[in-house]
Enzyme design. Structure first.
Site, mmCIF file in Angstrom:
data_model
loop_
_atom_site.group_PDB
_atom_site.id
_atom_site.type_symbol
_atom_site.label_atom_id
_atom_site.label_comp_id
_atom_site.label_asym_id
_atom_site.label_seq_id
_atom_site.Cartn_x
_atom_site.Cartn_y
_atom_site.Cartn_z
ATOM 1 N N TYR A 94 0.820 -1.222 0.000
ATOM 2 C CA TYR A 94 0.000 0.000 0.000
ATOM 3 C C TYR A 94 0.853 1.273 0.000
ATOM 4 O O TYR A 94 0.336 2.365 -0.236
ATOM 5 C CB TYR A 94 -0.951 0.060 1.217
ATOM 6 C CG TYR A 94 -1.955 -1.056 1.321
ATOM 7 C CD1 TYR A 94 -2.174 -1.948 0.268
ATOM 8 C CD2 TYR A 94 -2.700 -1.224 2.478
ATOM 9 C CE1 TYR A 94 -3.090 -2.976 0.390
ATOM 10 C CE2 TYR A 94 -3.630 -2.258 2.598
ATOM 11 C CZ TYR A 94 -3.808 -3.134 1.552
ATOM 12 O OH TYR A 94 -4.723 -4.147 1.689
ATOM 13 N N LYS A 117 -12.505 0.854 5.318
ATOM 14 C CA LYS A 117 -11.622 1.979 4.984
ATOM 15 C C LYS A 117 -12.443 3.247 4.778
ATOM 16 O O LYS A 117 -13.506 3.207 4.148
ATOM 17 C CB LYS A 117 -10.846 1.654 3.701
ATOM 18 C CG LYS A 117 -10.036 2.801 3.118
ATOM 19 C CD LYS A 117 -10.772 3.586 2.031
ATOM 20 C CE LYS A 117 -10.006 4.805 1.574
ATOM 21 N NZ LYS A 117 -10.804 5.688 0.690
ATOM 22 N N ARG A 147 -17.494 9.360 8.306
ATOM 23 C CA ARG A 147 -17.708 7.939 7.963
ATOM 24 C C ARG A 147 -16.802 7.024 8.794
ATOM 25 O O ARG A 147 -17.178 5.906 9.141
ATOM 26 C CB ARG A 147 -17.496 7.724 6.461
ATOM 27 C CG ARG A 147 -18.605 8.373 5.627
ATOM 28 C CD ARG A 147 -18.595 7.908 4.190
ATOM 29 N NE ARG A 147 -17.535 8.469 3.397
ATOM 30 C CZ ARG A 147 -17.596 9.650 2.762
ATOM 31 N NH1 ARG A 147 -18.676 10.395 2.839
ATOM 32 N NH2 ARG A 147 -16.574 10.071 2.038
#
Ligand code: NDP
Length: 292
Positions: A51, A238, A244
């Site tokens: 990542y 994620k 959120r």
């Protein structure tokens, strides 16, 4: 702040059931996202060498001074016994830690399973040396797990696979349950169904999930995360959006009924969103992981 339930891995290590995912979070946004997650109450972060943001994860965690469960993954280009031991060194240095809580092999390499086995043997060594607290795999299908278990001395603690209401991989989950391997869901709220053109619509727009969400005054994402928790899975949603991020953790104060869980189970399309695990080869997916 919500209290997140813990799951006990097959070697007794405790892991927060919900973790915070950072795949596709650009390095320059990762520190802020992880800080927001820690502020919201996450104590478990899932990253990967591939990542490119382990350093930023480590910086945010170090700055917080909190005790955080860190999970990362060795990329296929670092498979092989010595290469994987070095892969650990790179990840630990970027994360700024001496010990990693959970270290996974990111994919099986079905075309070179001997190399996958050597990589796993290195994880077993790291576990024996106390450099990692638990080891596992990701995207391993039943045949890959069977081949691994044939020679392994340590049963993987975790198999991190694509699981959301449109793709449940029941047979992989059942095999894991029989062998003490915890299923951890990636794309747990169906991320891959809305940022990939995978031939079906988004789980977030699903009418069945929407109706359940309305009945509780919750969001579709919260309903999907409840579904994972109530079925005993770990999940690693994620987000880079603070509202959120917090929303995804606020799932411990309501419960779905058996009928609602079954209604979500019935949404499985059998269609994978991510890459076909048997198509993962070094030629197609290999790329060098930088030194720390
Ligand atoms: P998710 O199911 O977590 O969905 C992420 C997407 O949903 C993002 O676009 C995010 O956008 C959006 N989102 C987040 N929360 C909400 C919400 N409450 N309501 C509406 N939209 C929301 O999918 P991912 O594919 O990101 O998977 C999660 C994690 O799993 C990854 O970060 C990674 O750690 C791991 N993973 C592992 C893989 C593997 O091969 N082992 C493969 C893929 C993922 P926004 O950021 O704007 O909120």
């Amino acid at each position: 702040m919500p209290t997140i339930p813990h799951l006990t891995l097959n070697n007794g290590v405790e892991m927060p059931a919900l973790g915070f995912g950072v795949f596709q979070t650009p390095p320059e946004e990762t520190r802020t996202a992880v800080e927001a997650a820690l502020d919201a109450g996450y104590r478990h972060i899932d990253t990967a060498a591939a990542y490119g943001n382990e350093r930023e994860v480590g910086e945010a965690v170090a700055k917080s001074g909190l005790d955080v469960f860190l999970e990362t993954k060795i990329w296929i280009s670092d498979y092989g016994y010595d290469q994987t031991l070095h892969g650990f060194d790179k990840s630990a240095a970027k994360l700024g830690v001496e010990q990693i809580d959970l270290l996974l092999l990111h994919q099986a390499l079905p075309s070179d399973f001997a190399r996958t086995r050597e990589a796993y043997r290195a994880l077993e060594r790291l576990l024996a040396d106390g450099k990692v607290r638990a080891i596992g795999v990701s995207n391993f299908m039943v045949d890959h797990l069977t081949a691994l278990l044939d020679r392994a001395t340590v049963v993987p603690a975790v198999n991190q696979i694509e699981v959301h209401p449109y793709f449940a991989q029941r047979e992989v989950q059942d095999f894991g349950a029989e062998h003490g391997i915890l299923t951890q869901a990636w794309s747990p709220i169906g991320g891959i169904t809305f940022y990939r053109d995978s031939g079906h619509t988004s789980t977030l727009q699903d009418p069945v999930i929407g109706e359940i969400a309305r009945a509780y005054g919750r969001t579709p994402a919260q309903v999907m995360l409840r579904w994972h928790l109530q079925q005993g899975r770990s999940a690693i949603p994620k987000s880079t959006n603070p509202a959120r991020i917090a929303e995804n953790l606020a799932v411990t104060d309501f419960a779905l009924t058996a009928e609602q869980l079954a209604a979500i189970d019935a949404l499985d399309t059998g269609k994978r969103g991510g890459p076909e695990p048997d198509a993962v080869t070094l030629e197609a997916f290999g790329r060098a992981i930088p030194e720390a």
